[in-house]
Design a protein around this motif. Structure first.
Motif, mmCIF file in Angstrom:
data_model
loop_
_atom_site.group_PDB
_atom_site.id
_atom_site.type_symbol
_atom_site.label_atom_id
_atom_site.label_comp_id
_atom_site.label_asym_id
_atom_site.label_seq_id
_atom_site.Cartn_x
_atom_site.Cartn_y
_atom_site.Cartn_z
ATOM 1 N N CYS A 17 0.755 -1.116 -0.054
ATOM 2 C CA CYS A 17 0.048 -0.138 0.153
ATOM 3 C C CYS A 17 0.975 1.176 -0.046
ATOM 4 O O CYS A 17 1.836 1.492 0.835
ATOM 5 C CB CYS A 17 -0.851 -0.044 1.371
ATOM 6 S SG CYS A 17 -2.027 -1.667 1.302
ATOM 7 N N ALA A 18 0.637 2.101 -0.900
ATOM 8 C CA ALA A 18 1.393 3.288 -0.877
ATOM 9 C C ALA A 18 0.545 4.674 -0.812
ATOM 10 O O ALA A 18 1.177 5.616 -0.366
ATOM 11 C CB ALA A 18 2.071 3.299 -2.449
ATOM 12 N N SER A 19 -0.580 4.491 -1.017
ATOM 13 C CA SER A 19 -1.570 5.814 -0.822
ATOM 14 C C SER A 19 -2.567 5.540 0.039
ATOM 15 O O SER A 19 -3.240 4.470 0.224
ATOM 16 C CB SER A 19 -1.938 5.798 -2.189
ATOM 17 O OG SER A 19 -3.080 7.111 -2.380
ATOM 18 N N TYR A 20 -3.435 6.878 0.103
ATOM 19 C CA TYR A 20 -4.513 6.835 1.206
ATOM 20 C C TYR A 20 -5.457 6.021 0.460
ATOM 21 O O TYR A 20 -6.583 5.357 1.298
ATOM 22 C CB TYR A 20 -4.875 8.144 1.572
ATOM 23 C CG TYR A 20 -5.574 9.000 0.531
ATOM 24 C CD1 TYR A 20 -6.837 9.117 0.310
ATOM 25 C CD2 TYR A 20 -4.767 9.717 -0.486
ATOM 26 C CE1 TYR A 20 -7.584 9.905 -0.618
ATOM 27 C CE2 TYR A 20 -5.243 10.333 -1.311
ATOM 28 C CZ TYR A 20 -6.483 10.406 -1.654
ATOM 29 O OH TYR A 20 -7.099 11.232 -2.661
ATOM 30 N N LYS A 21 -5.494 6.064 -0.829
ATOM 31 C CA LYS A 21 -6.553 5.412 -1.534
ATOM 32 C C LYS A 21 -6.538 3.867 -1.501
ATOM 33 O O LYS A 21 -7.580 3.368 -1.732
ATOM 34 C CB LYS A 21 -6.190 5.665 -3.218
ATOM 35 C CG LYS A 21 -6.577 7.197 -3.430
ATOM 36 C CD LYS A 21 -6.332 7.219 -4.888
ATOM 37 C CE LYS A 21 -6.190 8.749 -5.220
ATOM 38 N NZ LYS A 21 -6.048 9.281 -6.937
ATOM 39 N N GLU A 42 8.197 2.530 9.962
ATOM 40 C CA GLU A 42 7.863 3.808 9.328
ATOM 41 C C GLU A 42 6.957 3.542 8.075
ATOM 42 O O GLU A 42 7.237 3.508 6.883
ATOM 43 C CB GLU A 42 9.341 4.557 8.550
ATOM 44 C CG GLU A 42 10.432 4.514 9.505
ATOM 45 C CD GLU A 42 11.593 5.035 8.884
ATOM 46 O OE1 GLU A 42 11.969 4.763 7.768
ATOM 47 O OE2 GLU A 42 12.364 5.735 9.508
ATOM 48 N N LEU A 43 5.676 3.011 8.464
ATOM 49 C CA LEU A 43 4.677 2.874 7.454
ATOM 50 C C LEU A 43 3.985 3.905 7.130
ATOM 51 O O LEU A 43 3.092 4.469 7.920
ATOM 52 C CB LEU A 43 3.864 1.708 8.207
ATOM 53 C CG LEU A 43 2.622 1.346 7.354
ATOM 54 C CD1 LEU A 43 2.933 1.033 6.128
ATOM 55 C CD2 LEU A 43 1.847 0.224 8.063
ATOM 56 N N ASP A 44 4.150 4.665 6.108
ATOM 57 C CA ASP A 44 3.573 5.882 5.751
ATOM 58 C C ASP A 44 2.907 5.565 4.285
ATOM 59 O O ASP A 44 3.295 4.526 3.529
ATOM 60 C CB ASP A 44 4.658 7.017 5.537
ATOM 61 C CG ASP A 44 5.341 7.296 6.715
ATOM 62 O OD1 ASP A 44 4.647 7.303 7.860
ATOM 63 O OD2 ASP A 44 6.454 7.606 6.864
ATOM 64 N N VAL A 45 1.841 6.543 3.962
ATOM 65 C CA VAL A 45 1.137 6.423 2.636
ATOM 66 C C VAL A 45 1.125 7.845 2.614
ATOM 67 O O VAL A 45 1.155 8.575 3.181
ATOM 68 C CB VAL A 45 -0.005 5.662 2.627
ATOM 69 C CG1 VAL A 45 -0.005 4.250 2.952
ATOM 70 C CG2 VAL A 45 -1.069 6.455 3.586
ATOM 71 N N VAL A 69 0.575 5.632 9.182
ATOM 72 C CA VAL A 69 -0.720 4.836 9.268
ATOM 73 C C VAL A 69 -0.853 4.413 10.698
ATOM 74 O O VAL A 69 0.019 4.346 11.562
ATOM 75 C CB VAL A 69 -0.364 3.427 8.285
ATOM 76 C CG1 VAL A 69 -1.620 2.389 8.627
ATOM 77 C CG2 VAL A 69 -0.427 3.866 6.783
ATOM 78 N N THR A 70 -2.248 4.365 11.174
ATOM 79 C CA THR A 70 -2.603 3.768 12.358
ATOM 80 C C THR A 70 -3.233 2.373 12.154
ATOM 81 O O THR A 70 -3.846 2.048 11.288
ATOM 82 C CB THR A 70 -3.362 4.760 13.279
ATOM 83 O OG1 THR A 70 -3.788 4.286 14.443
ATOM 84 C CG2 THR A 70 -4.792 4.956 12.325
ATOM 85 N N MET A 71 -2.804 1.605 13.222
ATOM 86 C CA MET A 71 -3.172 0.159 13.421
ATOM 87 C C MET A 71 -4.306 -0.283 14.395
ATOM 88 O O MET A 71 -4.085 0.158 15.425
ATOM 89 C CB MET A 71 -1.978 -0.873 13.449
ATOM 90 C CG MET A 71 -1.362 -0.650 11.907
ATOM 91 S SD MET A 71 0.546 -1.552 12.432
ATOM 92 C CE MET A 71 -0.133 -3.084 12.817
ATOM 93 N N GLY A 72 -4.851 -1.349 14.137
ATOM 94 C CA GLY A 72 -5.525 -2.183 15.375
ATOM 95 C C GLY A 72 -5.429 -3.474 15.023
ATOM 96 O O GLY A 72 -4.973 -4.076 14.108
ATOM 97 N N SER A 73 -5.362 -4.470 16.076
ATOM 98 C CA SER A 73 -5.077 -5.912 16.074
ATOM 99 C C SER A 73 -6.088 -6.517 16.894
ATOM 100 O O SER A 73 -6.613 -6.065 17.990
ATOM 101 C CB SER A 73 -3.625 -6.140 16.849
ATOM 102 O OG SER A 73 -3.353 -7.338 17.030
#
Length: 578
Positions: A127-131, A437-440, A450-454
């Motif tokens: 994934c590279a974009s907010y899209k 460094e997970l950015d889009v 990016v923000t995550m849930g588990s």
């Protein structure tokens, strides 16, 4: 669509009359006795044909509800490189729970206990974009943890089946939506499985993040203790329960007074000597705290202050101080510390914050007055006031919760119950996204973190929880959604009865009913009936004494209700029920 008909005469099934010698919990006893699982080694279990069917039925329900919220299923390896876990810090945090191994070239690997790190890397690659977001991905896979004391059968093993899913969003608001969808999916899953469950507040522990809730199945065999308030409905894991202390007026207390208290190194001896309740004394538990990056440095001494009538929950304390290791001090630790007088330690006189970091339970509130150690042999001090004579570095809810403690929401007394943890959901936030460094690219063309849930469900554990909740004196009693069959047809023994049983079984199978038929030759009717109760299929149909009339007996396994019906009517009713 026709359904499968399983003939016991052709099945690999061996039931046992007696409980396994090492079994303590009901699920452990019955799953082994009924031939659903067999032990391979400590904490390692073989799923035999009927057990595998139950496990697959639970898996199917989980998969259907995950797919329903738009989650995509993947499968990651269980054998993983150590580098991502070193990068996140969890290679050390997990400690002895990790199975660590080397390949033939000397490379370091581990068997995955959970997969946040790897999923983060996968999404970073894809994934590279907010899209491209939101992304919700899951897997149903075997996990590995080197439990020191695997026990309770499949409830606590070294190898277990888990559904773990992860959400990736561009904003906190979007994360909350992913969290809500998973929460609702979990409720539907456990309702379909027939599991009585509670949703309780929890702590995040080594997972990190903010919001965290557990799904608990009340059961006597449960290893988790949770609190709930009958008055207002508040519920939480004991580790997440908070203590609310009303303001205390600390004015007007007398000055600190030293008391001669020989031979009173314990709270009990001190309270008896002074004629005061234990709750009026301040217990100061000393622990050693070692940070993972200490590199040989001496452990830090930390004091934990709690009322004398309460005990420190070392599990809670370890959760709060993780990833540091926490252990009690020993007599040897006092050797080089003349400022620490064993059995007579107090926080006053500059000790708190200098001789040791001072943590305290909220009940040790500013303005409260205590009897505590005077930091002198055979001496205690009275009128030691928090905020006047000592300061607390940090307040933590670390006492063992007791029945009747005030509810943090309404103040009424809480109740404690045992339960099995069957699910846990976390709002992880950016802990792992920061690490990797997970950015889009955002809408404005600038990078967005990016923000995550588990979100986890113990699939194999859910099987044990169902067994614990639904079994009775005769054996297992599965809900229809997870049972290995809908109807257990029993041929009482004679040739004509076996012939009718097989005929009814084929008719039911053709009508879409899953059937287990006991057509074993040379097995007494009594053993067959006992096995039918033990195996726990929802409906038992018996071809018995009225076989010549074309009449069978239909019994509801859960309620015990029985009814004699002509074959055609019995088939029609059971097909309609399924």
């Amino acid at each position: 669509m026709a359904a499968r008909v399983q003939r016991l005469s052709r099945s690999m099934l061996k039931t046992l009359r007696d409980d396994p010698a090492d079994a303590e919990t009901l699920s452990h006893k019955l799953l082994v006795r009924a031939g659903y699982v067999r032990r391979a080694a400590a904490g390692l279990w073989i799923w035999l044909p009927l057990g595998k069917q139950v496990l697959e039925n639970v898996t199917r329900v989980v998969r259907e509800e995950m797919d329903a919220i738009g989650a995509q299923e993947v499968l990651l390896p269980a054998l993983l490189p150590k580098e991502p876990y070193e990068q996140s810090g969890r290679y050390e945090e997990y400690g002895d729970l990790l199975f660590r191994l080397k390949d033939r070239k000397g490379g370091d690997y581990l068997l995955g206990p959970t997969h946040e790190e790897i999923f983060t890397q996968v999404v970073k690659d894809q994934c590279a974009s907010y899209k491209d977001l939101p992304v919700r991905v899951y897997q149903i896979q075997t996990k590995y943890r080197d439990e020191a004391r695997p026990r309770s059968g499949i409830l606590r093993g070294r190898e277990f089946t888990m559904k773990d899913s992860y959400s990736f969003d561009v904003s906190d608001e979007a994360l909350e939506e992913s969290y809500r969808l998973h929460r609702q999916a979990y409720q539907r899953i456990f309702e379909r499985l027939g599991l009585d469950h509670r949703i309780v507040s929890a702590v995040s522990g080594s997972m990190g993040g903010s919001a965290s809730e557990e799904f608990l199945a009340p059961a006597a065999a449960g290893e988790d203790t949770y609190v709930h308030c009958p008055a207002c409905g508040y519920a939480a894991n004991t580790e997440a329960m908070t203590t609310v202390v009303p303001p205390v007026d600390g004015a007007g207390h007398p000055a600190v007074e030293d008391l001669d208290t020989p031979d009173t190194p314990t709270i009990e001896t001190l309270a008896e000597h002074l004629g005061v309740p234990a709750s009026a004394t301040l217990k100061n538990l000393l622990v050693k705290v070692t940070e993972p990056s200490a590199d040989g440095k001496a452990a830090e001494i930390v004091a934990v202050g709690v009322p004398g009538d309460r005990e420190v929950d070392l599990g809670k304390l370890a959760e709060y101080l993780a990833p540091a290791e926490v252990e009690l001090v020993t007599a040897d630790d006092f050797t080089d510390r003349p400022d620490l007088v064993r059995g007579y330690v107090g926080p006053q006189g500059g000790m708190a914050g200098k001789a040791f970091r001072y943590l305290a339970d909220p009940r040790v509130a500013p303005g409260t007055s205590w009897v505590t150690g005077a930091n002198k042999p055979d001496t205690h001090a009275r009128n030691v006031v928090c905020g006047r004579d000592f300061e607390v570095d940090q307040y933590l809810d670390v006492v063992v919760v007791e029945p009747g403690d005030p509810c943090p929401r309404c103040g009424e007394g809480i109740v404690l119950d045992r339960a099995i943890e069957i699910g846990h959901i976390f709002q992880l936030g950016r802990k792992y996204a920061d690490t990797f460094e997970l950015d889009v690219l955002g809408r404005d063309g600038k990078p967005v973190r990016v923000t995550m849930g588990s979100y986890g469900i113990g699939v194999s554990r859910a099987v044990a929880a169902l067994a614990e909740q639904t079994a009775d004196d005769q054996g297992l009693c599965w809900p229809r959604e997870v049972a290995p069959a809908d109807v257990h047809v029993v041929a009482a023994g004679k040739a004509a009865q076996t012939e009718l049983a097989l005929e009814v079984a084929e008719q039911l199978g053709a009508a879409g009913v899953r059937v287990l038929v006991d057509d074993r030759a040379g097995v007494s009717p009594g053993v067959k009936f006992t096995d039918a109760e033990l195996l726990g299929v929802p409906t038992i149909l018996v071809a018995g004494r009225r076989t010549k009339e074309g009449v069978v007996e239909v019994k509801d396994r859960r309620t015990g209700e029985r009814e004699e019906l002509p074959v055609a009517e019995a088939v029609a009713r059971l097909a309609a029920r399924v």
